[in-house]
Design a protein around this motif. Sequence first.
Motif, PDB file in Angstrom:
ATOM      1  N   ASP A   1       1.747   6.737  -6.975  1.00 50.27           N
ATOM      2  CA  ASP A   1       0.510   7.519  -7.042  1.00 50.27           C
ATOM      3  C   ASP A   1       1.193   8.958  -7.094  1.00 50.27           C
ATOM      4  OD1 ASP A   1      -0.860   5.504  -8.010  1.00 50.27           O
ATOM      5  OD2 ASP A   1      -2.195   5.419  -5.950  1.00 50.27           O
ATOM      6  N   GLU A   2       1.881   9.195  -5.977  1.00 50.05           N
ATOM      7  CA  GLU A   2       2.557  10.666  -5.759  1.00 50.05           C
ATOM      8  C   GLU A   2       3.486  11.128  -7.075  1.00 50.05           C
ATOM      9  OE1 GLU A   2       3.831  10.531  -1.789  1.00 50.05           O
ATOM     10  OE2 GLU A   2       1.979  10.646  -0.985  1.00 50.05           O
TER      11      GLU A   2
ATOM     12  N   ASP B   1       0.766  -1.352  -0.005  1.00 49.86           N
ATOM     13  CA  ASP B   1       0.038   0.179   0.101  1.00 49.86           C
ATOM     14  C   ASP B   1       0.839   1.170  -0.028  1.00 49.86           C
ATOM     15  OD1 ASP B   1      -2.249  -1.356  -0.067  1.00 49.86           O
ATOM     16  OD2 ASP B   1      -2.822  -1.224   2.026  1.00 49.86           O
ATOM     17  N   LYS B   2       1.853   1.314   0.697  1.00 48.57           N
ATOM     18  CA  LYS B   2       2.769   2.400   0.926  1.00 48.57           C
ATOM     19  C   LYS B   2       3.600   2.512  -0.374  1.00 48.57           C
ATOM     20  CE  LYS B   2       3.638   2.356   5.730  1.00 48.57           C
ATOM     21  NZ  LYS B   2       4.848   2.033   6.820  1.00 48.57           N
TER      22      LYS B   2
ATOM     23  N   GLN C   1       0.909   3.982  -2.915  1.00 48.91           N
ATOM     24  CA  GLN C   1       0.598   5.410  -2.819  1.00 48.91           C
ATOM     25  C   GLN C   1       2.037   6.317  -2.982  1.00 48.91           C
ATOM     26  OE1 GLN C   1       0.397   6.131   1.445  1.00 48.91           O
ATOM     27  NE2 GLN C   1      -0.447   8.297   0.972  1.00 48.91           N
ATOM     28  N   TYR C   2       3.344   5.849  -2.844  1.00 46.15           N
ATOM     29  CA  TYR C   2       4.374   6.473  -3.294  1.00 46.15           C
ATOM     30  C   TYR C   2       4.319   6.750  -4.894  1.00 46.15           C
ATOM     31  CZ  TYR C   2       9.337   7.537  -4.169  1.00 46.15           C
ATOM     32  OH  TYR C   2      10.327   8.083  -4.523  1.00 46.15           O
TER      33      TYR C   2
END
Length: 76
Positions: free
Chosen positions: A73-74, A66-67, A70-71
């Motif tokens: 996507d950012e 998940d991290k 998320q990374y």
Amino acid sequence: MFWRVLLIMFLCAIPVEALLIWLGLIIGELAYLVVGFLLLAGIVTVFISSYQKIMNRMNSLEEKLDKLLQYQDENE
């Protein structure tokens, strides 16, 4: 945890089994049922602890993924 529980199960089961086999000579077949129940309870405990260990690792892997997502996507 898995190996500790397995070791404790065998270390406790061996003297208990020896004692209950001796009692089995005195009181009959009931002691063999108790030995079987104790060994079955130990085996179930080992499987539950190993299942918990696997699920903890799966949860940790899920959090890391998940991290990572998320990374990514950012950064896009």
